[in-house]
Design an enzyme around this catalytic site. Sequence first.
Site, PDB file in Angstrom:
ATOM      1  N   ARG A  89      -6.258  -0.629  68.454  1.00  0.00           N
ATOM      2  CA  ARG A  89      -4.945  -1.088  68.921  1.00  0.00           C
ATOM      3  C   ARG A  89      -4.340  -0.055  69.858  1.00  0.00           C
ATOM      4  NH1 ARG A  89      -1.655   2.453  66.738  1.00  0.00           N
ATOM      5  NH2 ARG A  89      -1.956   3.211  64.601  1.00  0.00           N
ATOM      6  N   ARG A  92      -0.200   5.354  69.098  1.00  0.00           N
ATOM      7  CA  ARG A  92      -0.716   6.602  68.565  1.00  0.00           C
ATOM      8  C   ARG A  92      -0.886   6.494  67.052  1.00  0.00           C
ATOM      9  NH1 ARG A  92       2.593  10.897  72.365  1.00  0.00           N
ATOM     10  NH2 ARG A  92       1.436  12.461  71.143  1.00  0.00           N
ATOM     11  N   HIS A  96       0.060   3.856  56.787  1.00  0.00           N
ATOM     12  CA  HIS A  96       0.247   2.645  55.995  1.00  0.00           C
ATOM     13  C   HIS A  96       0.076   3.001  54.523  1.00  0.00           C
ATOM     14  CE1 HIS A  96       0.269   0.178  59.527  1.00  0.00           C
ATOM     15  NE2 HIS A  96      -0.957   0.531  59.878  1.00  0.00           N
ATOM     16  N   LEU A 183       2.266  -5.755  62.759  1.00  0.00           N
ATOM     17  CA  LEU A 183       3.484  -5.013  62.453  1.00  0.00           C
ATOM     18  C   LEU A 183       3.468  -4.500  61.022  1.00  0.00           C
ATOM     19  CD1 LEU A 183       5.716  -6.851  60.556  1.00  0.00           C
ATOM     20  CD2 LEU A 183       5.422  -8.303  62.570  1.00  0.00           C
ATOM     21  N   SER A 184       4.245  -3.435  60.807  1.00  0.00           N
ATOM     22  CA  SER A 184       4.451  -2.905  59.456  1.00  0.00           C
ATOM     23  C   SER A 184       5.941  -2.644  59.274  1.00  0.00           C
ATOM     24  CB  SER A 184       3.642  -1.629  59.224  1.00  0.00           C
ATOM     25  OG  SER A 184       3.979  -0.634  60.167  1.00  0.00           O
ATOM     26  N   CYS A 200       3.601   7.999  65.615  1.00  0.00           N
ATOM     27  CA  CYS A 200       3.711   7.279  66.885  1.00  0.00           C
ATOM     28  C   CYS A 200       3.953   8.222  68.061  1.00  0.00           C
ATOM     29  CB  CYS A 200       4.809   6.215  66.824  1.00  0.00           C
ATOM     30  SG  CYS A 200       4.570   5.003  65.511  1.00  0.00           S
TER      31      CYS A 200
END
Length: 262
Positions: A89, A92, A96, A183-184, A200
């Site tokens: 993806r 950076r 999770h 998304l998270s 990120c």
Amino acid sequence: MTAPRDPFFPADKSIRASAAPIDVRELGLVDYQEAWDIQAELAAKRATDEVGDTILVLEHPSTYTAGKRTQPEDMPDPSNPVPVVGVDRGGRITWHGEGQLVVYPIIKLAEPVDVVDYVRRLEEAIIEAVRMAGVETAGRIDGRSGVWVPATTKAADPAAPTRDRKVAALGIRITRGVTMHGLSLNCNNTLEHYGHIVACGIDDADVTTMSLELGREVTPADMVPPLIDALERALAGELVVANHSFGSAPDPSKGLRKRPKA
């Protein structure tokens, strides 16, 4: 108000190639690599119309995922026990883990594919769900993806960060017109693991959770119904992208070389 630039499709028109209902699958706690394999299989089949549009809803065990623009200085110390997975993806590195709601839309987009509009619609859905839950100031920071809470908003929990803070992250890939990753949304997860990375690629802002912002327990299960409803409406054009920006900041991935393949 409208999106940051005019989309290829009218704002009230679906960007999906199909009008059939989306198959929403709630998978529970799934290993990151296993979920990635499921995504890849579904995306390949969706590209050839063997299956319809699907949304995977799940959580992951504690895992770092390094997108294509991850830099060496973003990474955790090699002694950190949390696994790092290099992924295809954009963006950076992020984290999770349990307590974080992860949503992977496997959607065939209508032609011409509009990546910016797709991302904006994902953000719009998150903003809608987060605001409905009580974080009424959630919005965008121009130049940075995801959904943010401004520093001017005081969180209900005094332990929450006080700078601009990200409550939801985005990272996508589109191949043959089909979306992967997604998304998270931080619900009631720990923030400890973010402290070991430059999340990120951003070091001038923070991350937060729904629970910290609202001062009460908000679980991933609590957020599934409003988020999926908003996501389906955003993709269909029923929830129109609006200007929810409260600030601007440099894009942390702009101009960076891609992460070397392992």
